[in-house]
Design a protein around this motif. Structure first.
Motif, PDB file in Angstrom:
ATOM      1  N   MET A  96       0.858  -1.197   0.000  1.00 51.37           N
ATOM      2  CA  MET A  96       0.000   0.000   0.000  1.00 51.37           C
ATOM      3  C   MET A  96       0.887   1.238   0.000  1.00 51.37           C
ATOM      4  N   PRO A  97       0.609   2.225  -0.879  1.00 52.66           N
ATOM      5  CA  PRO A  97       1.451   3.429  -0.946  1.00 52.66           C
ATOM      6  C   PRO A  97       1.523   4.159   0.389  1.00 52.66           C
ATOM      7  N   VAL A  98       2.708   4.688   0.683  1.00 51.64           N
ATOM      8  CA  VAL A  98       2.933   5.442   1.909  1.00 51.64           C
ATOM      9  C   VAL A  98       2.318   6.831   1.769  1.00 51.64           C
ATOM     10  N   GLN A  99       1.694   7.323   2.825  1.00 48.80           N
ATOM     11  CA  GLN A  99       1.164   8.679   2.856  1.00 48.80           C
ATOM     12  C   GLN A  99       1.810   9.421   4.011  1.00 48.80           C
ATOM     13  N   THR A 100       2.419  10.584   3.729  1.00 47.79           N
ATOM     14  CA  THR A 100       3.067  11.375   4.765  1.00 47.79           C
ATOM     15  C   THR A 100       2.568  12.811   4.688  1.00 47.79           C
ATOM     16  N   LYS A 101       2.905  13.594   5.715  1.00 45.03           N
ATOM     17  CA  LYS A 101       2.514  14.998   5.757  1.00 45.03           C
ATOM     18  C   LYS A 101       3.749  15.872   5.944  1.00 45.03           C
ATOM     19  N   ALA A 102       3.668  17.101   5.456  1.00 48.10           N
ATOM     20  CA  ALA A 102       4.778  18.047   5.587  1.00 48.10           C
ATOM     21  C   ALA A 102       4.221  19.459   5.669  1.00 48.10           C
ATOM     22  N   ASP A 103       5.008  20.359   6.240  1.00 44.57           N
ATOM     23  CA  ASP A 103       4.637  21.771   6.305  1.00 44.57           C
ATOM     24  C   ASP A 103       4.830  22.408   4.932  1.00 44.57           C
ATOM     25  N   VAL A 104       6.090  22.500   4.477  1.00 43.13           N
ATOM     26  CA  VAL A 104       6.410  23.059   3.162  1.00 43.13           C
ATOM     27  C   VAL A 104       7.299  22.076   2.410  1.00 43.13           C
ATOM     28  N   VAL A 105       6.943  21.797   1.178  1.00 47.97           N
ATOM     29  CA  VAL A 105       7.780  20.966   0.311  1.00 47.97           C
ATOM     30  C   VAL A 105       8.311  21.838  -0.821  1.00 47.97           C
ATOM     31  N   VAL A 106       9.619  21.853  -0.989  1.00 49.89           N
ATOM     32  CA  VAL A 106      10.261  22.554  -2.110  1.00 49.89           C
ATOM     33  C   VAL A 106      10.682  21.497  -3.126  1.00 49.89           C
ATOM     34  N   ILE A 107      10.156  21.603  -4.328  1.00 50.87           N
ATOM     35  CA  ILE A 107      10.508  20.672  -5.392  1.00 50.87           C
ATOM     36  C   ILE A 107      11.629  21.286  -6.219  1.00 50.87           C
ATOM     37  N   GLY A 108      12.800  20.675  -6.145  1.00 56.93           N
ATOM     38  CA  GLY A 108      13.964  21.168  -6.880  1.00 56.93           C
ATOM     39  C   GLY A 108      15.065  21.618  -5.952  1.00 56.93           C
ATOM     40  N   ALA A 109      16.256  21.041  -6.121  1.00 56.58           N
ATOM     41  CA  ALA A 109      17.405  21.396  -5.287  1.00 56.58           C
ATOM     42  C   ALA A 109      18.494  22.070  -6.113  1.00 56.58           C
ATOM     43  N   GLY A 110      18.067  22.822  -7.150  1.00 52.92           N
ATOM     44  CA  GLY A 110      18.987  23.738  -7.811  1.00 52.92           C
ATOM     45  C   GLY A 110      19.151  24.968  -6.942  1.00 52.92           C
ATOM     46  N   ILE A 111      19.798  25.997  -7.474  1.00 58.76           N
ATOM     47  CA  ILE A 111      20.107  27.161  -6.645  1.00 58.76           C
ATOM     48  C   ILE A 111      18.847  27.905  -6.222  1.00 58.76           C
ATOM     49  N   VAL A 112      17.800  27.978  -7.068  1.00 54.49           N
ATOM     50  CA  VAL A 112      16.573  28.665  -6.680  1.00 54.49           C
ATOM     51  C   VAL A 112      15.832  27.880  -5.601  1.00 54.49           C
ATOM     52  N   GLY A 113      15.742  26.568  -5.762  1.00 51.30           N
ATOM     53  CA  GLY A 113      15.106  25.751  -4.741  1.00 51.30           C
ATOM     54  C   GLY A 113      15.863  25.774  -3.425  1.00 51.30           C
ATOM     55  N   ALA A 114      17.199  25.712  -3.499  1.00 54.48           N
ATOM     56  CA  ALA A 114      18.015  25.736  -2.289  1.00 54.48           C
ATOM     57  C   ALA A 114      17.860  27.050  -1.537  1.00 54.48           C
ATOM     58  N   MET A 115      17.873  28.168  -2.272  1.00 54.26           N
ATOM     59  CA  MET A 115      17.685  29.478  -1.635  1.00 54.26           C
ATOM     60  C   MET A 115      16.288  29.599  -1.034  1.00 54.26           C
ATOM     61  N   SER A 116      15.283  29.099  -1.736  1.00 47.01           N
ATOM     62  CA  SER A 116      13.923  29.149  -1.214  1.00 47.01           C
ATOM     63  C   SER A 116      13.819  28.343   0.075  1.00 47.01           C
ATOM     64  N   ALA A 117      14.403  27.159   0.082  1.00 46.66           N
ATOM     65  CA  ALA A 117      14.370  26.327   1.278  1.00 46.66           C
ATOM     66  C   ALA A 117      15.084  26.991   2.448  1.00 46.66           C
ATOM     67  N   LEU A 118      16.229  27.626   2.168  1.00 44.40           N
ATOM     68  CA  LEU A 118      16.977  28.285   3.230  1.00 44.40           C
ATOM     69  C   LEU A 118      16.186  29.452   3.818  1.00 44.40           C
ATOM     70  N   HIS A 119      15.594  30.288   2.970  1.00 46.75           N
ATOM     71  CA  HIS A 119      14.784  31.410   3.457  1.00 46.75           C
ATOM     72  C   HIS A 119      13.613  30.913   4.298  1.00 46.75           C
ATOM     73  N   LEU A 120      12.928  29.896   3.808  1.00 47.25           N
ATOM     74  CA  LEU A 120      11.761  29.370   4.522  1.00 47.25           C
ATOM     75  C   LEU A 120      12.154  28.775   5.860  1.00 47.25           C
ATOM     76  N   GLN A 121      13.244  28.017   5.877  1.00 38.88           N
ATOM     77  CA  GLN A 121      13.689  27.407   7.125  1.00 38.88           C
ATOM     78  C   GLN A 121      14.103  28.485   8.121  1.00 38.88           C
ATOM     79  N   GLN A 122      14.744  29.533   7.649  1.00 38.64           N
ATOM     80  CA  GLN A 122      15.127  30.642   8.534  1.00 38.64           C
ATOM     81  C   GLN A 122      13.915  31.397   9.070  1.00 38.64           C
TER      82      GLN A 122
END
Length: 417
Positions: free
Chosen positions: A1-27
């Motif tokens: 059976m497929p796993v179902q999980t929950k998250a606050d914010v998901v950033v799709i993409g770990a290029g420089i724009v995704g990485a910067m977005s994740a860093l700002h959000l985490q801060q």
């Protein structure tokens, strides 16, 4: 059976724009999960020239550009080319490009880019203040070179616009050119020098370091392929290739050139395509390169990295599926050899990457029409690194529902409809 999980914010993409977005959000106190198919800096963020190109506020679609396009397109190794096999598919993108070249849209684009670059410089300075990231920044200065006085004079409008936007530079003659960068061919008698030019000395490792900062602040990085996004009221559901689903309060789509399929799943028709960028990275001992060099009449750059010298540029519109044409990188390297006669062009590593490109040269930053639980942040073309910190700041504002410091109307996803 497929796993179902929950998250606050998901950033799709770990290029420089995704990485910067994740860093700002985490801060900002959010709990972030970063998803990427292959890991941080696996795409265009790995192979860019490393230039923080804050003065580059002039849109490529400009009045009269379509009269030049046929000449460019007939040259398969020219500054702008389209593969014959891709010509029909790119036609709608070119139509939007033509519309963006009107005088009114062009002038609006300059104003928009100037505002974006002002924010980009401020936010990147904040990133540079992080001790773990500061070593990646080098103040090299930038030398913009022209083949002739005629081509130099033809660029006068662009330089006036840059001056109006607050950027500083000065015209230099041959003697000063030789002092700033010895070893250039005699044809380069006309140039502009910007002392404030800043180089990221290793774009790939810089992106990984930004991602690591987000992780150190609490973000979680997962290698996963996202196949679908569905808006579900006040949240969004992500489906992964393995069948797992993740319910997120907010999804930030920063998937670069791969974002289009997911926006279509949400009902947003975005004319995203790719600028296929080519470069060759030579060993550091190949030439005593002191600063960033722009060969403006040939649409390519030569930049100093911590581990070598990168020669790259020009634009090929060819989508994601056609095989690379490394004759383009070979052509650029041959030109660099002529323009820098002492350059040793042996021992280089060729690379091709997909720059996510919109016809008006502005990114998409804003909410999906499906739901405010999905925020878009992609399409920066060749300015992704330069505008990444600013985009991260804007994304964090959108996720929090705060007013942004600049109008996002020019970046809205539906502007082409």
């Amino acid at each position: 059976m497929p796993v179902q999980t929950k998250a606050d914010v998901v950033v799709i993409g770990a290029g420089i724009v995704g990485a910067m977005s994740a860093l700002h959000l985490q801060q900002q106190g959010r709990n972030v999960v970063i998803l990427d198919r292959t890991g941080p800096a696996a795409g265009a963020s790995a192979g860019n020239a490393g230039i923080l190109a804050f003065p580059e506020i002039i849109p490529i679609p400009s009045p009269g550009v379509m009269f030049k396009a046929p000449k460019w397109l007939l040259d398969p190794l020219g500054p702008l080319s389209i593969r014959p096999a891709y010509a029909l598919k790119i036609a709608p993108w070119l139509w939007h490009f033509w519309r963006a070249s009107s005088r009114k849209v062009f002038e609006q684009g300059i104003v928009t880019q100037a505002a974006m670059m002002e924010l980009a410089a401020v936010e990147m300075a904040r990133i540079r203040a992080i001790p773990e990231l500061a070593p990646f920044f080098d103040n090299t200065g930038t030398l913009d070179l022209y083949d002739s006085e005629e081509s130099f004079d033809a660029a006068a409008h662009d330089w006036r616009e840059k001056e109006k936007a607050g950027f500083e530079f000065r015209r230099v003659n041959r003697k000063e050119i030789e002092e700033l960068q010895p070893g250039l061919a005699p044809q380069f008698q006309h140039a502009m020098y910007s002392v404030s030019g800043v180089q990221i000395n290793d774009p790939k490792e810089f992106t990984r370091a930004v991602c690591a900062q987000a992780e150190a602040a609490g973000a979680a990085l997962r290698i996963a392929d996202v196949t679908d996004i569905a808006a579900t009221g006040d949240s969004a559901t992500i489906t992964l290739a393995n069948g797992e689903t993740i319910e997120a309060g907010t999804v930030v789509l920063a998937g670069g050139a791969w974002s289009k399929k997911l926006t279509a799943r949400l009902g947003d028709r975005v004319p995203l395509d790719t600028e296929r960028g080519y470069n060759t990275t030579l060993p550091s001992q190949s030439f005593n390169l002191k600063r960033q060099l722009y060969f403006n009449d040939h649409a390519f750059v030569v930049t100093p990295l911590s581990h070598g010298i990168r020669v790259g540029g020009a634009v090929e519109l060819g989508g994601l599926d056609l095989p690379p044409n490394y004759n383009r990188s070979k052509s650029l390297l041959a030109k660099a050899g002529r323009f820098l006669p002492e350059l040793d062009t042996r021992g280089g590593t060729e690379w091709m990457g997909f720059r996510p490109s919109l016809p008006d040269c502005l990114p998409v930053i804003g909410y999906s029409k499906a739901s405010r639980s999905v925020v878009y942040a992609f399409g920066h073309g060749h300015l992704g690194l330069t505008q990444s910190a600013a985009t991260g700041k804007l994304v964090s504002d959108l996720v929090a529902g705060r007013a942004t410091g600049m109008s996002l109307a020019p970046f809205r996803p539906d502007r082409f409809n």
